[in-house]
Scaffold this motif. Structure first.
Motif, PDB file in Angstrom:
ATOM      1  N   GLN A  60       0.836  -1.199   0.000  1.00  0.00           N
ATOM      2  CA  GLN A  60       0.000   0.000   0.000  1.00  0.00           C
ATOM      3  C   GLN A  60       0.874   1.254   0.000  1.00  0.00           C
ATOM      4  OE1 GLN A  60      -0.633  -2.604   2.151  1.00  0.00           O
ATOM      5  NE2 GLN A  60      -2.350  -3.371   0.958  1.00  0.00           N
ATOM      6  N   THR A 172      -9.621   4.530  -2.010  1.00  0.00           N
ATOM      7  CA  THR A 172      -8.753   3.517  -1.390  1.00  0.00           C
ATOM      8  C   THR A 172      -7.714   2.925  -2.329  1.00  0.00           C
ATOM      9  OG1 THR A 172     -10.463   1.848  -1.854  1.00  0.00           O
ATOM     10  CG2 THR A 172     -10.470   2.858   0.332  1.00  0.00           C
ATOM     11  N   THR A 173      -7.833   3.169  -3.626  1.00  0.00           N
ATOM     12  CA  THR A 173      -6.849   2.586  -4.538  1.00  0.00           C
ATOM     13  C   THR A 173      -6.581   3.504  -5.727  1.00  0.00           C
ATOM     14  OG1 THR A 173      -6.314   0.704  -5.975  1.00  0.00           O
ATOM     15  CG2 THR A 173      -8.634   1.262  -5.751  1.00  0.00           C
ATOM     16  N   GLY A 210      -9.467  -2.588  -3.080  1.00  0.00           N
ATOM     17  CA  GLY A 210      -8.247  -2.724  -3.858  1.00  0.00           C
ATOM     18  C   GLY A 210      -8.520  -2.683  -5.353  1.00  0.00           C
TER      19      GLY A 210
END
Length: 339
Positions: A60, A172-173, A210
């Motif tokens: 990450q 988040t991604t 993801g």
């Protein structure tokens, strides 16, 4: 007195040796898969005689960035590798990176568009987004209706895929954000790009955290179609014999995977040598074979079944716009989707 001088000289010699050894060391923060990071470190040591220590290993990039910001101005690492260019641009804007342009870019004839024009990050690999669909479900449920396989971004808007698309969340991604940016760039305006997101939303069954969440879900038949990183999808399809078809659509989104030197790096010269090494054929091959990622350097062999990067049709890209609009575009996406 003579004995004291001899001892002092020996201590000074030892200290000088330790300092010399310490200078020939690079400390790495890696936002990559563990095997690739370890193989790169080992190859760098073998090629240069320098020690390479991986002090942080986590895929990450956002977590790695937080660590770098927390440790400033007393940096504990020298370089950060992995994560797309937007992540590195954010660090540069905050004053967390050193400028460095590797001479290898020019000597190896690497396309300068994959490098930061301000000199803060070095692009060393490329990735492109793909569409994937479950072959069995398409054949049984969609093909009998006379509908061709989903091969373009606009195909995902077909009402036949209502509740059958797996997407991902830009909050988040980075992959999801680049998919959003691709719609804006290919359609020519923010309004058109967000109209696309508005039309796509009813077809989305799930927004995964993801970028590659669709691979497992589509492979298992929980949805018919999705999008993900092409290199990860091809790797999982090949190694797991997954029942999916992988397509790189026209005007697809792409990332420049980057590396950069951290501000006040303890081993600055070693850090520069490591950046140079990442642009070598050897480093490119390690990354290609382990991660199916495209090196920016031409002539590096790719795993079987991976299309040449030059064959992909990329969306017209604006690196600056993608970077400066990051927060605003993510907020607008959230307003539309409610996520």
């Amino acid at each position: 007195m003579k004995r004291f001088l001899v001892v002092l000289a020996a201590l000074l010699l030892a200290a000088g040796s330790l300092l010399a050894d310490d200078a020939k060391k690079v400390v790495i923060y890696a936002a990559l898969d563990e095997k690739t990071s370890k193989d790169l470190a080992a190859a760098f040591q073998a090629a240069t005689g320098y020690t390479a220590e991986i002090a942080l290993q986590i895929e990450q990039a956002g977590t790695v960035a937080s660590r770098i910001k927390t440790e400033a101005p007393t940096a504990r690492a020298d370089v950060v590798i992995g994560g797309n260019s937007s992540f590195h641009t954010d660090l540069a804007t905050g004053g967390y990176l050193e400028r460095y342009t590797s001479p290898v870019v020019k000597t190896a004839g690497i396309d300068p568009r994959f490098m930061d024009p301000d000199g803060y990050w070095t692009g060393w690999y490329l990735g492109a987004l793909c569409i994937l669909y479950n072959e069995k479900r398409y054949t049984e449920e969609i093909k009998p209706k006379g509908i061709q396989p989903p091969t373009t971004w606009d195909d995902l808007l077909n009402p036949v895929y209502k509740g059958q698309v797996i997407a991902s969340n830009p909050a988040t991604t980075g992959g999801a954000y680049l998919m959003l940016a691709a719609q804006i760039f290919r359609l020519g305006s923010e309004q058109a790009g967000f109209d696309y997101i508005r039309k796509l939303d009813p077809n989305v069954a799930q927004y995964t955290a993801g970028a590659n969440g669709s691979i497992a879900l589509v492979s298992q038949g929980e949805a018919i179609v999705g999008f993900a990183w092409g290199h990860d999808t091809l790797k999982q399809k090949t190694q797991g014999n997954l029942p999916i078809v992988v397509v790189f659509p026209k005007d697809t989104g792409f990332e420049i995977g980057a590396a950069s030197i951290i501000k006040n790096a303890p081993h600055l010269e070693a850090a520069k040598r490591f950046i140079d090494f990442l642009l070598s054929p050897e480093a490119g091959k390690i990354n290609a074979m382990n991660g199916y990622r495209y090196p920016v350097r031409k002539g590096v062999e790719m795993p079987p079944g991976v299309p040449a990067f030059e064959s992909l049709k990329l969306a017209p890209w604006d690196l600056k716009a993608a970077a400066v609009n990051l927060d605003a575009w993510k907020k607008r996406w959230a307003d539309i989707t409610g996520k």
